[in-house]
Every structure is written in structure tokens, then in C-alpha cells.
Design an enzyme around this catalytic site. Structure first.
Site, short mmCIF file in Angstrom:
data_model
loop_
_atom_site.label_atom_id
_atom_site.label_comp_id
_atom_site.label_asym_id
_atom_site.label_seq_id
_atom_site.Cartn_x
_atom_site.Cartn_y
_atom_site.Cartn_z
N ASN A 263 10.88 -79.74 -43.04
CA ASN A 263 11.20 -79.07 -44.31
C ASN A 263 9.98 -78.95 -45.22
OD1 ASN A 263 10.86 -81.70 -45.16
ND2 ASN A 263 12.89 -81.94 -46.05
N LYS A 264 8.80 -79.34 -44.74
CA LYS A 264 7.62 -79.28 -45.61
C LYS A 264 7.04 -77.86 -45.64
CE LYS A 264 7.83 -83.60 -46.73
NZ LYS A 264 9.02 -84.06 -46.01
N HIS A 265 6.16 -77.59 -46.63
CA HIS A 265 5.57 -76.24 -46.72
C HIS A 265 4.91 -75.88 -45.40
CE1 HIS A 265 6.37 -75.98 -50.93
NE2 HIS A 265 5.49 -76.89 -51.29
#
Ligand SMILES: Cc1ncc(COP(=O)(O)O)c(C=O)c1O
Length: 375
Positions: free
Chosen positions: A186-188
Site C-alpha cells: 500500500n506504499k507510494h
């Protein structure tokens, strides 16, 4: 038969054809392990993007923090100051190492560590301050760095959520002695699972590199004076990371655009606090889009999440305050100190879908459903 509602997961990652090509190339070239040019390329380009000299790729953001705590020799008798409103990863190695975490509360509006509370909890045993940038806005770093300098404390910057985020025009990941990142789904920037430590301190970088790789000795492999871990990140993951890093600005622009869409869509909702759009030092990059319930709905995040889930809208609760974690008792710590903002955020906050791969009809559905349930 009843029609099933649309299902919108809280996170939908975006993997492009370039990302796939990059991983396939690594496979074709036979670079699959946690060593070699693809790992070095990702480490160097990521460190450079943070204006740091050294990057050490690791298995996840938790491992990155754990290696830093270990390499700094933080142990019994030492205290580490950190926000209560954070993930367990920030505190697990502090506790395992026999050191004491000292929690401070967060600011109710930015949801970040309240730096004004740091000074009052410093003791002669304080060794480090962990700054954890939270949910799209950075910690107010200037006063924190000033206090650290005054008391000769090490600053560990947990930038797990904050790739490319700027504080006063300077990239997160460039502050303090050492910074850590996560590349979870879910990180950039995602590599599925993954993490990175960046620093300008050559000795610390070498030490973290050593502990990441079983503490092999350069002179004689398989003979050990110390114990390390195998926390290497594979070349396949690093290939994906390098490809994603090239799109970082595009990714941030897309998160911000969706953040603004949600801000406009929810601005008239009563009993809901929306994320702060900007501070005087930074602009929210909406790593997640959080909602904090207020008024009559205070403390009712799980009920509202359940209702959203019944309509197919995935959510995730906010962090549960670290100072209330039951596991602290097993380390002889009390779970009592009163940190009301962190406690309330844990009970009243949750976030809604904002994955980079979200389709516009999913966004419309999230907006319509959230408005129906919270109006
Ligand atoms: C602030 C913060 N620190 C550390 C981590 C841990 O990273 P990982 O999930 O890669 O272990 C996370 C994960 O979401 C995080 O949000």
C-alpha cells in the site's frame, strides 16, 4: 437473488507494463537473489532520491527499523522517544533489545507526533528520538532536530509512508542520522514487501549491511564473531522498486488528486474530521485518506467500518496507540499513561480506499457510500 454490492478493497496497487518488464528482465538475466547489480542500483537510486549517500535494501520497513536499533547499540537502560500513534514496528526492537520506549502524544489535527511534548520526557537515559511521518504529512522536523542537537540525541526518521514527501522543500528520508522506508503493497512505491535504510553515516551503513546479511565477515565467509539476520531484499523486488521510483512524482500527483476529490466530496459531512490539506511546512500527499469520527460518532470507528464493509467498501482502522498495547505488560511496562489524542485516533479513525489502481467508478461508489452512511 440479492445483488452483491460492488467490492472496493482498501488498497489496489498499480503495477504498470514497465514494472512487469523490469522484473521479467531481471528474471531473464538470472538476477534473482539479494545480491548483485539490481540490488545495488535500487539502493543507490533510492538513496540518491533522499539526498543520502548510502542505501541498504531490506525485507520490509519493520526490519529496517529493527536493524537500525540494533546497529545503534540501543539496549538496556536506554530510552527512545517516539509517538504513541504509530505501528508496532516502531517499538518492537526497542522492547526486544531491553530498552524503554517513551511515548508522546500526537497533534489532533496533523495526527503527527506533538514535538512540543518531547522536551518534558527527556532524561539522562534518552538515546534517540524516532520521528514517524504519519498518513501523508511530515513531523515538524525543525524543532525536533533542534532538541536532538541540544541533548545530543540520535534522530531516527521513520519515513515508511513518506516517499517523496517534502518538509520545507526537503525530502523525507533526508532528516536526522538515519531514515527507514517500507515498500509494502500500500506504499507510494511498492515492491510487494520490502524496505530500505538510508544514511550518510558510512560506519552505520556498513554495520546495518553486515547485520542484514548474517554478519558474514569479509575475511572468512561462514565464520562468525557476531550474529546477524538474513533480511536481504531480492533482486526481483529491487527491479520492481527501481521501475516504480521513476514514477514517484506521477504517483504522488495521483494520490493528491484523489485526496482532493475526497476532500471536496466530504467537506460538508458533520461528525467527521478530514485530513489536513497542508501545514505551513508541507502539503499532504494522502498516503492514506483518513476519517476521524467526531461528535456523536466519537469512538465508533469499528461500527462505521462494519457498515461500510456490508456495502462493499473496504477500510482499515487507524493505528492502535502503542502506549495501550497489551504486549507492553509482558515487558513490565504499564499501559496507563494518558495520551488522549493517540487513544482517540485509535478508536475514532479509519481510512477508506485510495489505492493507485482504483477505477473512477470505484471512487464514485466510495463517495456515494461514505456519504450515505455518514450524512
Ligand atoms: C510508519 C510505519 N513504520 C513502519 C512500517 C512497517 O513497514 P513494513 O510493513 O514494510 O514492515 C509501516 C507499515 O505500514 C509504517 O506505516
Amino acid at each position: 437473488m440479492d445483488e452483491q454490492p460492488r467490492q472496493v478493497p482498501v488498497n489496489t496497487p498499480l503495477i504498470t507494463e514497465d514494472d512487469i518488464e523490469s522484473v521479467v528482465t531481471a528474471l531473464r538475466d538470472g538476477w534473482v537473489s539479494g545480491e548483485g547489480p539490481i540490488v545495488a542500483e535500487f539502493e543507490n537510486s533510492f538513496a540518491q532520491s533522499c539526498n543520502r549517500q548510502f542505501g541498504i535494501a531490506v525485507t520490509n520497513g519493520t526490519a529496517a527499523i529493527e536493524l537500525v536499533i540494533h546497529a545503534l547499540g540501543i539496549g538496556p537502560g536506554d530510552e527512545v522517544i517516539l509517538p504513541s500513534f504509530a505501528i508496532i514496528s516502531c517499538v518492537s526492537q526497542v522492547l526486544r533489545a531491553g530498552a524503554t520506549p517513551v511515548f508522546v502524544d500526537s497533534d489532533a489535527v496533523t495526527w503527527n507526533m506533538d514535538v512540543n511534548q518531547i522536551r518534558s520526557v527527556i532524561t539522562p537515559r534518552t538515546r534517540a528520538i524516532m520521528a514517524v511521518h504519519t498518513y501523508g504529512l511530515p513531523v515538524d522536523m525543525d524543532p525536533l532536530l533542534q532538541i536532538a542537537e541540544e541533548y545530543n540525541l540520535k534522530v531516527i526518521e521513520d519515513a515508511a509512508e513518506s516517499h517523496g514527501l517534502q518538509y520545507k522543500g526537503q525530502r523525507c528520508g533526508s532528516f536526522g542520522l538515519v531514515s527507514t522506508f517500507s515498500f509494502y503493497a500500500n506504499k507510494h512505491i511498492t515492491t510487494g514487501e520490502g524496505g530500505m535504510v538510508v544514511t550518510n553515516d558510512e560506519e552505520l551503513a556498513a554495520s546495518i549491511r553486515k547485520y542484514r546479511n548474517l554478519a558474514f565477515q569479509p575475511e572468512r565467509r561462514f565464520v562468525h564473531n557476531e550474529l546477524g539476520w538474513n533480511l536481504r531484499m531480492s533482486s526481483l523486488q529491487c527491479a520492481l522498486g527501481t521501475s516504480q521510483l521513476q514514477r514517484l512524482e506521477e504517483i504522488l500527483a495521483s494520490r493528491r488528486a484523489l485526496g482532493q476529490t475526497y476532500q471536496d466530496a466530504f467537506k460538508d459531512l458533520k461528525n467527521v474530521q478530514l485530513p489536513l490539506k497542508a501545514t505551513t511546512t508541507s502539503t499532504n500527499d494522502y498516503w492514506i485518506f483518513g476519517l476521524v469520527l467526531t461528535g456523536d460518532l466519537t469512538g465508533k470507528a469499528s461500527e462505521v467500518q462494519q457498515t461500510l464493509a456490508e456495502s462493499g467498501v473496504g477500510t482499515r482502522p487507524f493505528f492502535w496507540p502503542l502506549h495501550e498495547q497489551p504486549v507492553l505488560k509482558t515487558f513490565g511496562m504499564s499501559t496507563q499513561p494518558l495520551l488522549p489524542v493517540a487513544s482517540n485516533l485509535g478508536r475514532s479513525g479509519f481510512y477508506i480506499p485510495n489505492g493507485l489502481g482504483l477505477k473512477s467508478e470505484d471512487v464514485d461508489y466510495v463517495i456515494e457510500t461514505v456519504r450515505r452512511i455518514l450524512s
